[in-house]
Structures are given as C-alpha cells and as structure tokens.
Design a protein around this motif. Structure first.
Motif, PDB file in Angstrom:
ATOM      1  N   ALA A 214      -1.608   2.236  10.056  1.00 21.32           N
ATOM      2  CA  ALA A 214      -3.009   1.816   9.967  1.00 21.32           C
ATOM      3  C   ALA A 214      -3.470   1.828   8.515  1.00 21.32           C
ATOM      4  O   ALA A 214      -2.996   2.640   7.704  1.00 21.32           O
ATOM      5  CB  ALA A 214      -3.884   2.749  10.796  1.00 21.32           C
ATOM      6  N   ASP A 215      -4.387   0.933   8.170  1.00 24.28           N
ATOM      7  CA  ASP A 215      -4.904   0.874   6.803  1.00 24.28           C
ATOM      8  C   ASP A 215      -5.488   2.210   6.365  1.00 24.28           C
ATOM      9  O   ASP A 215      -5.395   2.590   5.194  1.00 24.28           O
ATOM     10  CB  ASP A 215      -5.982  -0.209   6.696  1.00 24.28           C
ATOM     11  CG  ASP A 215      -5.418  -1.608   6.841  1.00 24.28           C
ATOM     12  OD1 ASP A 215      -4.200  -1.777   6.631  1.00 24.28           O
ATOM     13  OD2 ASP A 215      -6.185  -2.528   7.151  1.00 24.28           O
ATOM     14  N   SER A 216      -6.071   2.935   7.300  1.00 22.45           N
ATOM     15  CA  SER A 216      -6.707   4.217   6.981  1.00 22.45           C
ATOM     16  C   SER A 216      -5.713   5.251   6.460  1.00 22.45           C
ATOM     17  O   SER A 216      -6.095   6.194   5.756  1.00 22.45           O
ATOM     18  CB  SER A 216      -7.423   4.769   8.211  1.00 22.45           C
ATOM     19  OG  SER A 216      -6.512   4.937   9.293  1.00 22.45           O
TER      20      SER A 216
ATOM     21  N   GLU B 297      -5.859   5.297   2.701  1.00 20.31           N
ATOM     22  CA  GLU B 297      -7.149   5.472   2.055  1.00 20.31           C
ATOM     23  C   GLU B 297      -7.315   6.908   1.548  1.00 20.31           C
ATOM     24  O   GLU B 297      -6.728   7.849   2.091  1.00 20.31           O
ATOM     25  CB  GLU B 297      -8.274   5.143   3.043  1.00 20.31           C
ATOM     26  CG  GLU B 297      -8.301   3.687   3.449  1.00 20.31           C
ATOM     27  CD  GLU B 297      -9.337   3.395   4.520  1.00 20.31           C
ATOM     28  OE1 GLU B 297      -9.983   4.356   5.006  1.00 20.31           O
ATOM     29  OE2 GLU B 297      -9.482   2.216   4.891  1.00 20.31           O
TER      30      GLU B 297
ATOM     31  N   PRO C  57      -8.651  10.492   1.196  1.00 19.64           N
ATOM     32  CA  PRO C  57      -9.367  11.396   2.119  1.00 19.64           C
ATOM     33  C   PRO C  57     -10.790  11.636   1.632  1.00 19.64           C
ATOM     34  O   PRO C  57     -11.043  11.769   0.428  1.00 19.64           O
ATOM     35  CB  PRO C  57      -8.525  12.682   2.076  1.00 19.64           C
ATOM     36  CG  PRO C  57      -7.181  12.244   1.598  1.00 19.64           C
ATOM     37  CD  PRO C  57      -7.425  11.102   0.661  1.00 19.64           C
ATOM     38  N   LYS C  58     -11.721  11.725   2.569  1.00 21.36           N
ATOM     39  CA  LYS C  58     -13.130  11.906   2.194  1.00 21.36           C
ATOM     40  C   LYS C  58     -13.431  13.337   1.801  1.00 21.36           C
ATOM     41  O   LYS C  58     -14.418  13.612   1.127  1.00 21.36           O
ATOM     42  CB  LYS C  58     -14.027  11.474   3.359  1.00 21.36           C
ATOM     43  CG  LYS C  58     -13.927   9.983   3.638  1.00 21.36           C
ATOM     44  CD  LYS C  58     -14.835   9.562   4.775  1.00 21.36           C
ATOM     45  CE  LYS C  58     -14.736   8.063   5.011  1.00 21.36           C
ATOM     46  NZ  LYS C  58     -15.609   7.610   6.136  1.00 21.36           N
TER      47      LYS C  58
ATOM     48  N   LYS D 205       0.861  -1.175   0.000  1.00 18.57           N
ATOM     49  CA  LYS D 205       0.000   0.000   0.000  1.00 18.57           C
ATOM     50  C   LYS D 205       0.899   1.226   0.000  1.00 18.57           C
ATOM     51  O   LYS D 205       2.005   1.204   0.560  1.00 18.57           O
ATOM     52  CB  LYS D 205      -0.904   0.007   1.233  1.00 18.57           C
ATOM     53  CG  LYS D 205      -1.924  -1.117   1.253  1.00 18.57           C
ATOM     54  CD  LYS D 205      -2.758  -1.076   2.517  1.00 18.57           C
ATOM     55  CE  LYS D 205      -3.759  -2.221   2.537  1.00 18.57           C
ATOM     56  NZ  LYS D 205      -4.593  -2.211   3.763  1.00 18.57           N
TER      57      LYS D 205
ATOM     58  N   ASP E 164      -4.676   1.778  -1.877  1.00 14.99           N
ATOM     59  CA  ASP E 164      -5.227   1.342  -0.594  1.00 14.99           C
ATOM     60  C   ASP E 164      -5.267  -0.177  -0.435  1.00 14.99           C
ATOM     61  O   ASP E 164      -5.858  -0.706   0.502  1.00 14.99           O
ATOM     62  CB  ASP E 164      -6.629   1.914  -0.388  1.00 14.99           C
ATOM     63  CG  ASP E 164      -7.619   1.460  -1.461  1.00 14.99           C
ATOM     64  OD1 ASP E 164      -7.313   0.519  -2.215  1.00 14.99           O
ATOM     65  OD2 ASP E 164      -8.713   2.068  -1.546  1.00 14.99           O
TER      66      ASP E 164
END
Length: 244
Positions: free
Chosen positions: A235-237, A240, A242-243, A67, A80
C-alpha cells in the motif's frame, strides 16, 4: 454494424501491436545475455516488491514506482513517490544525506536488472583485467533530466564465457552535479538464487590501478541477507512518513 465491428477489431489489433512493441524493448545482445543469466526479464518484471537487510537496515522498494523505505530501530527514511523523508528515534542517529542514501543499496542490490530502466543509453567500454581474465564491459549513461544524477555513469563487466555479472564501475555526481571521469569499482562474485533471480549475497569494493583494473579489496564485503521478493505491491501508506 459490420463496419463498426471491423473498426473495433482494427483498434484492438493496433493496441495489441503497440503493447507488443513496448514489451520488445531492444537491449544490447550482451546485456540481454547477462540478464538471462541472472533469471531473465520476465521473472524480474513479475515481481512488485523487494526487501533485504544490509548493515542492520531493512530496505524495501516498490519495483515499479521505486518508492522506498529504510527501517532501523534508531531511524527510518523513505521516498513516498514525491518526497524523501527522515524520522529519527534518536536525535542525529542518521549520518548522511537522505536523498542520496534512500535508494543507494537498492541500486547495488538490484544489479544487473536496474540497468534496463527507461532513459538509459548503452555504449561500449574497454574490458578490465583481473587475475588473468578479461571482463568485457558495457557503459550505461542516462538521458538528460533522468533521476537526480543524470550525469552518473555505470560500467557493468561480465564473465566472457558465462555472462554472469562480475564487476560494477560507477561514478558519483550527486554532490558535485558535474560529470566525472573518476569511478569506483565493486566486485560481484557472491550470489544466491532468490525466487528464480540471481541476486548478490555480498559485494566488495576494490582499489584499482591507473588503467582502471581492480587490484585488491579496500574493505570487508558488504553483506545482504533476508532477501524477499513479492508479486504483490504494498500500500502507498507503507512508504509514507509516520505521523508520530
């Protein structure tokens, strides 16, 4: 009860042996010497995350899952684990193909260790000559359906006495999706020790002659800085999109 104990003991021994076999993956002897020169398998595998800066971009990669996250003040892009994503703070700030680019510099930076990934096929290749030195080489190709460009080939060249990596040849088949005999070549002659691993401080693209031997630089060196290796996974987040 004794029979159950013996069965369990046999299972433990078998599992332990299988793990040992997996750890003792065989590599060409010369490649193993190159890896040891750069810090060794055990040190490389002890780390979970690498971060470095190149061209004002901060690149972070999980060394197990691969990742990735590339951050700048104008855009960010990443992988991700399933999808490659792009988020731009300035419209059209990123020039390029995110799927091709997100791990490009990681592969250049993590040489020669990434050449021990699963799905790799090793073979011999002819040496290259530069300034009176003959650098032996190893060809790296991939099994079918490994990665997004399984037809890519890499050629690692090392110093015949020290076994330090000196050159990297590589083909690009991502866009054509066809095997290619045309390859680029990069000089690796600027290194630093990062937590026990010898990693590049800069790399330089070279032009080559008809025999494939390097001649002279084609551009200024590409510099890496702020290198950091961590034994703790993120962490996986972190990887990811961003929202907001």
């Amino acid at each position: 009860m004794k029979k159950i104990f013996l069965v369990l003991l046999v299972l433990v021994v078998v599992i332990s042996c299988n793990k040992s076999i997996k750890k003792q993956k065989k590599y060409p002897e010369n490649l193993s010497k190159v890896i040891e020169k750069h810090g060794g398998f055990d040190v490389w595998r002890s780390f979970k995350t690498v971060t470095f800066t190149v061209k004002n971009e901060e690149h972070t990669t999980d060394l197990n899952s691969r990742k990735a996250l590339v951050n700048t003040d104008k855009y960010s892009l990443g992988f991700d684990g399933e999808n490659v994503w792009l988020k731009e703070q300035d419209l059209a700030a990123f020039k390029g193909n995110p799927e091709f680019y997100y791990n490009l510099y990681f592969y250049f930076y993590a040489m020669p260790f990434v050449l021990t990934d699963d799905g790799i096929i090793y073979s011999e290749t002819k040496a290259i000559e530069f300034e009176g030195v003959s650098y032996p080489g190893i060809k790296i190709s991939y099994k079918a359906n490994v990665g997004t460009s399984p037809d890519d080939n890499y050629f690692i060249y090392y110093h015949p006495e020290t076994y330090q990596m000196e050159w990297l040849g590589y083909t690009v088949t991502y866009f054509s999706k066809k095997p290619s005999s045309e390859f680029n070549i990069i000089r690796y002659n600027d290194w630093e020790n990062v937590n026990g691993l010898v990693l590049p401080k800069s790399i330089t693209w070279y032009k080559k002659n008809e025999e494939g031997n390097p001649l002279a630089p084609t551009r200024e060196p590409t510099k890496f800085s702020s290198a950091l290796l961590s034994k703790a996974p993120l962490a996986d987040s972190f990887f990811e999109k961003p929202k907001q």
